[in-house]
Scaffold this motif. Sequence first.
Motif, short mmCIF file in Angstrom:
data_model
loop_
_atom_site.label_atom_id
_atom_site.label_comp_id
_atom_site.label_asym_id
_atom_site.label_seq_id
_atom_site.Cartn_x
_atom_site.Cartn_y
_atom_site.Cartn_z
N CYS A 1 0.81 -1.24 0.00
CA CYS A 1 0.00 0.00 0.00
C CYS A 1 0.84 1.29 0.00
N GLY B 1 -11.22 -2.05 5.54
CA GLY B 1 -10.75 -1.80 4.19
C GLY B 1 -10.17 -0.41 3.98
N CYS B 2 -9.99 -0.12 2.69
CA CYS B 2 -9.07 0.92 2.24
C CYS B 2 -9.76 2.25 1.99
N CYS C 1 -7.73 1.10 7.08
CA CYS C 1 -7.91 2.53 6.82
C CYS C 1 -9.31 2.99 7.21
N CYS D 1 -5.03 -4.54 9.05
CA CYS D 1 -5.78 -5.46 8.18
C CYS D 1 -5.57 -6.93 8.58
N LYS E 1 -5.85 -7.51 -1.13
CA LYS E 1 -5.98 -8.00 0.25
C LYS E 1 -7.42 -7.87 0.71
#
Length: 629
Positions: free
Chosen positions: A332, A449-450, A480, A521, A558
Amino acid sequence: MENKHSIDNASEKLIEKAKQDSVETIWDRKVAMKTPCGFGERGVCCRICAMGPCRISPIAGKGAQRGLCGATADVIVARNFARMVAGGSAAHSDHARSIAHVLHMASKDGNYNVKDEAKVLELAKRWNIDYENKDIYDVAHEVSEFALNEFGKQFGTLTIPDCVPEKRKQIWENLGITPRAIDREVVTIMHSTHVGCMADAESILKMSMRTSLSDGYGGSYLGTELSDVLFGTPSRNNTEANLGVLEENQINVIIHGHEPSLSEMIVLAADDPEIKSLVDEVGADGINLVGMCCTANEVTMRHGVKMAGNFLQQELAVITGAVEAVIVDVQCILPALSELSKSYHTKFISTSPKARIKDSIYVEFDEEKAYECAKNILTQAVQNYTNRKKENVFIPKSKEHAVVGFGVESIISHLDKVVNSQIDNTGTLKPLADCVVSGVLRGAAGVVGCNNPKVQHDFGHVEMMKKLIANDIIVVATGCAAQAAAKAGLMSVDAAKLAGPGLKTVCELLDIPPVLHMGSCVDNSRILRLVGELAKHLDLDMSDLPVVGAAPEWMSEKAVSIGTYVVCSGIDTWLGVVPPVTGGPEVVDILTNRMEDMVGAKFYIETDPVKAAEQMIERVEIKRKNLGI
Ligand code: SF4
Ligand code: SF4
């Protein structure tokens, strides 16, 4: 709000500054990309052999309906999906492997020590390792060898953690998705998705399910457990979040990436007397170590280190002009940081042979000499303070207080506060189960998640969480998403006022925020453990519980692996970004429909976070009704 890139003012201001400084950000590159390729977006392009690339027409009966080899749209979509799961699982698992190796080199007087002896003994007991009258380091090394063996054992199946109810194990067994060894599942996917191999969408997806389970209950699970052993099991901590944690008169060092073996050493080395005297020499008030992305989650969970931001803020941090160094390891990390850092005084320092980045300063992190390496890296950061161009510094004022550090152990210790020890035992999830059964808490949601520039930064996370807590659904967050919550103030105990009456009461009694920070994560495995143990406590399967999951702004492979193992655990999961599967009708049917018959849960795709939250609430109520509670 519509035209803004982020709901966060600090981020918006720095996007403006980027324009003034004539540097590009991820949002500029998104504009340059123009309309994304429709074939890729639907998952119907294939380039796994040199007869291709092939792409399937999105219109049935019109144009190419098969690749050169004869693969249909569903096969191509399923293969692409499977390779995403394999990529995600590989990332988590390789992370865990590194941690297991670090545990193997831990010693009493070395760089790495055992911080949680009880957890070593617990793991030894669980894995039938003889620990009586043995030195704790000998036990730890055997524990690490056992864990390492899970990656590549050639016979039998993965050692499934105790938290998984028997019914769930049986479902996996019947479907043939019980994982074997962690690496083996990834390799099998790469093999079976090779040209001329697996050509049945359902079988490919089952394989993906098995691989994702080897991540959730294998790689990620071990990564979390062994990190706790080495660096301590998290407990409640106070911290702050957002770019306002950067300091005008201190040396700002950002630790970014994933593996705590580097970040923990940097945290230690920041207190080294030699580093401190160097700080005095350059005339700074101190070192301000702050985290970014999952590294932030790891060090904040254990030490309360401040969180500078999440995925989409990594460039913005450099654009403040106040960052002396960004120290990264793996995953990331935007390669764009190389170019961006050249426009500022920031040193972009990469450290992992697994993530070499062109034009970064490479200082290889050698775990055998971890402390020395960390000191060396920090020295470069401190020396760079004198190069800061004060006239180009802009640190936005925004930061929010957050309470963090809610692993399963820490949640249980908070629950103990409401146990009457004359009636009940402490150290159990019973108070949580009681709240759920009585309806004080309607259910629980994992929001993970992101960030993704396709959606407004943090909007999905924050709006979804607000809606859920207002409806008495307690939220646990990782990755995140957790940082989005922290920045929005949802991780302060004051945020209880935004919760419905039941959740508000629970928060006040336990002195907790309505959104609990459960870590990085890989720490999604903590959520699996919590749900599994709660199900076992109530003698239910995980799919019976009023529990839901969501990844409103996901972007990485991921996240695909995480979403898949969460669904396979019986937890319905909402995706706020459409995955590249829409070109395969059978694949869509399996993921959003037939998976329910297989594992008792499925994917929901809803790009509006408030609507998604409403569907999640509805689902929670249906589960309650089914249970008669
Ligand atoms: S595997 Fe088949 S569909 Fe894929 S690129 Fe090769 S020929 Fe085309
Ligand atoms: S949540 Fe997504 S973007 Fe953030 S660190 Fe994890 S994988 Fe990366």
